[in-house]
Design a protein around this motif. Structure first.
Motif, PDB file in Angstrom:
ATOM      1  N   ALA A  87       0.843  -1.208   0.000  1.00  0.00           N
ATOM      2  CA  ALA A  87       0.000   0.000   0.000  1.00  0.00           C
ATOM      3  C   ALA A  87       0.873   1.251   0.000  1.00  0.00           C
ATOM      4  CB  ALA A  87      -0.933  -0.009   1.208  1.00  0.00           C
ATOM      5  N   LEU A  88       2.017   1.151   0.704  1.00  0.00           N
ATOM      6  CA  LEU A  88       2.939   2.287   0.766  1.00  0.00           C
ATOM      7  C   LEU A  88       3.501   2.592  -0.620  1.00  0.00           C
ATOM      8  CD1 LEU A  88       3.882   4.026   3.109  1.00  0.00           C
ATOM      9  CD2 LEU A  88       5.780   2.449   3.458  1.00  0.00           C
ATOM     10  N   GLY A  89       3.831   1.519  -1.363  1.00  0.00           N
ATOM     11  CA  GLY A  89       4.346   1.691  -2.726  1.00  0.00           C
ATOM     12  C   GLY A  89       3.310   2.349  -3.610  1.00  0.00           C
ATOM     13  N   CYS A  94       2.643  10.043  -0.598  1.00  0.00           N
ATOM     14  CA  CYS A  94       1.362  10.597  -0.125  1.00  0.00           C
ATOM     15  C   CYS A  94       1.151  10.359   1.364  1.00  0.00           C
ATOM     16  CB  CYS A  94       0.193   9.942  -0.855  1.00  0.00           C
ATOM     17  SG  CYS A  94       0.271  10.172  -2.623  1.00  0.00           S
ATOM     18  N   VAL A  95       2.159   9.770   2.041  1.00  0.00           N
ATOM     19  CA  VAL A  95       1.966   9.423   3.454  1.00  0.00           C
ATOM     20  C   VAL A  95       2.844  10.313   4.321  1.00  0.00           C
ATOM     21  CG1 VAL A  95       2.131   7.569   5.169  1.00  0.00           C
ATOM     22  CG2 VAL A  95       1.480   7.023   2.802  1.00  0.00           C
ATOM     23  N   GLY A  96       2.227  10.982   5.289  1.00  0.00           N
ATOM     24  CA  GLY A  96       2.971  11.787   6.253  1.00  0.00           C
ATOM     25  C   GLY A  96       2.716  11.238   7.640  1.00  0.00           C
ATOM     26  N   VAL A 239      -6.844   8.855   7.939  1.00  0.00           N
ATOM     27  CA  VAL A 239      -6.044   9.244   9.100  1.00  0.00           C
ATOM     28  C   VAL A 239      -5.929   8.021  10.001  1.00  0.00           C
ATOM     29  CG1 VAL A 239      -5.889  10.798  11.093  1.00  0.00           C
ATOM     30  CG2 VAL A 239      -6.932  11.603   8.953  1.00  0.00           C
ATOM     31  N   ILE A 240      -4.724   7.772  10.526  1.00  0.00           N
ATOM     32  CA  ILE A 240      -4.516   6.594  11.382  1.00  0.00           C
ATOM     33  C   ILE A 240      -3.843   7.030  12.681  1.00  0.00           C
ATOM     34  CG2 ILE A 240      -3.411   4.305  11.528  1.00  0.00           C
ATOM     35  CD1 ILE A 240      -3.154   4.769   8.295  1.00  0.00           C
ATOM     36  N   ALA A 241      -4.350   6.500  13.797  1.00  0.00           N
ATOM     37  CA  ALA A 241      -3.695   6.708  15.093  1.00  0.00           C
ATOM     38  C   ALA A 241      -3.159   5.351  15.537  1.00  0.00           C
ATOM     39  CB  ALA A 241      -4.696   7.250  16.107  1.00  0.00           C
ATOM     40  N   PHE A 260      -1.000  10.174   8.181  1.00  0.00           N
ATOM     41  CA  PHE A 260      -1.960  10.828   7.280  1.00  0.00           C
ATOM     42  C   PHE A 260      -1.691  10.349   5.859  1.00  0.00           C
ATOM     43  CE2 PHE A 260      -0.931  13.508  10.871  1.00  0.00           C
ATOM     44  CZ  PHE A 260      -2.174  13.882  11.358  1.00  0.00           C
ATOM     45  N   VAL A 261      -2.690   9.752   5.248  1.00  0.00           N
ATOM     46  CA  VAL A 261      -2.560   9.358   3.844  1.00  0.00           C
ATOM     47  C   VAL A 261      -3.386  10.369   3.052  1.00  0.00           C
ATOM     48  CG1 VAL A 261      -2.889   7.520   2.152  1.00  0.00           C
ATOM     49  CG2 VAL A 261      -2.424   6.935   4.556  1.00  0.00           C
TER      50      VAL A 261
END
Ligand code: LMR
Length: 395
Positions: A87-89, A94-96, A239-241, A260-261
């Protein structure tokens, strides 16, 4: 100034845990707070964390601040653990992510950034949810909404009611989901239901926010984030916590990450800048120790394998306790407790009324939340008989 200041009641979880600690009853059992306890009733330090800590003590040269965004090894290791290489690839650039004091801090940073985006929408939380979600979100000024989630009659997710309520969520709204091991119910969405929620987010335009505090305590490190990764693959903003309190045993080290994606690199940069500014105005700098340990555990192949093995064993022990507890309660009460073995993670609602939960506490020294949420991981062979007898007595 303080003469008229009201004294607040104790926290619904921490207050009961303190009450239990103060109870002189030698037979008391604490099933309140969500902490992994081993067979001897201790909350262990993971072996890999202990080794990383020794290395850190030998090598650490300074106690100066770490970067405001957080420790880079920790951030890259945890982003990869959560989001996954694939998913990261697919969402490269786009991911912070910004380090936060625990999962709680990550929820708050996430909410701060959502508030800063200017949204007038609501943050929809499950009924029930972890009670601290409410102040963490509303203290940013965001408005709260609620969607039906757990059905006490079936001891499971009422997905029809959940989707009926979420049909009202649209652009600007945020839907808070528990990544796995729902707290307080232990009842999780199926893979099919995650896909349905994803389709709703895409067609209705709401933004999912995922609280991920128990990765690895359900069906495994990757299986537990199936739904979250599916969301990331299909929804423009998530958003992920994430927290390592439970799955790396770093509770007191306050080791969390707000992820944050976004749609593109500029948006990722904007979320990071906003989260850093929110952190600066609330607590200034991230705590270092837990993140430095976790960064080592996640990036060193030997420590990483050791950690994963220990986590898998903990998860297996909880699942063993779930099935033993189910059978013991069924033998003792003649009722169906099959739901306990079907749920994930540390928690389960036993289905007791508030009055029964309070009586089991005052008469038998068995501490559970008023909602009858128990921490399964606190059961062991020494207290199992007492717990089964006390629950049977109030039923
Ligand atoms: C819990 O739900 O018991 C844990 O998440 C601990 C806490 O801070 O409430």
């Amino acid at each position: 100034m303080f003469e008229e200041l009201p004294i607040l009641p104790p926290d619904s979880i921490l207050g009961l845990a303190a009450e239990c600690r103060a109870d002189p009853n030698p037979d008391k059992v604490d099933l309140t707070i969500g902490i992994y306890m081993d067979e001897s009733g201790n909350c262990p330090v993971f072996n890999a964390v202990r080794l990383a800590q020794r290395q850190l003590i030998d090598e650490e040269q300074t106690k100066s601040y770490i970067p405001p965004q957080g420790d880079p090894h920790f951030i890259s290791g945890l982003v990869e653990l959560v989001v996954g290489a694939e998913a990261l690839g697919a969402r490269a650039g786009c991911v912070g992510a910004v380090q936060a004091p625990g999962g709680c801090g990550a929820v708050r940073l996430g909410a701060e950034v959502l508030k800063a985006s200017g949204t007038k929408g609501k943050v929809w939380v499950s009924d029930p949810t972890w009670p601290v979600h409410v102040p963490l979100i509303t203290s940013t000024g965001l408005e709260l909404g609620q969607y039906r989630y757990y059905d006490p009659a079936t001891h499971g997710v009422d997905f029809v009611a959940m989707t009926e309520d979420l049909a009202a969520a649209g652009p600007g709204d945020i839907v808070l989901l528990h990544g796995c091991c729902h707290n307080p119910s232990g009842a999780d969405l199926t893979t099919e239901q995650w896909r349905d929620i994803t389709a709703m987010a895409v067609s209705q335009g709401f933004t999912p926010m995922v609280d991920l505090a128990y990765q690895g305590f359900g069906e495994g490190l990757d299986a537990d984030v199936y739904g979250l990764r599916y969301l990331i693959e299909h929804v423009p903003e998530v958003v992920i916590a994430a927290s390592l309190s439970k799955n790396m045993g770093l509770y007191r080290e306050r080791t969390g990450l707000a992820i944050f994606v976004g749609p593109d690199t500029r948006a990722a940069e904007a979320t990071v800048s906003q989260a850093k500014a929110a952190a600066r105005r609330i607590y200034s700098m991230p705590p270092a120790h837990g993140a430095l340990l976790a960064g080592r555990v996640l990036s060193d192949p030997v420590l990483r394998a050791d950690w994963e093995t220990e986590l898998t064993a903990m998860c297996a022990r909880i699942n063993g306790l779930r099935s033993e507890f189910q059978h013991r309660l069924e033998e003792s009460t003649g009722r169906d407790f099959g739901f306990i073995a079907k749920e994930n993670g540390m928690f389960s609602f036993l289905g007791l009324s508030e009055d029964q939960a309070q009586r089991v506490r005052s008469k038998h020294g068995l501490y559970m939340l008023d909602s009858s949420r128990i921490n399964i991981a606190s059961l062991n062979s020494e207290n199992m008989d007492r717990v089964v007898a006390a629950v049977t007595a109030v039923l």
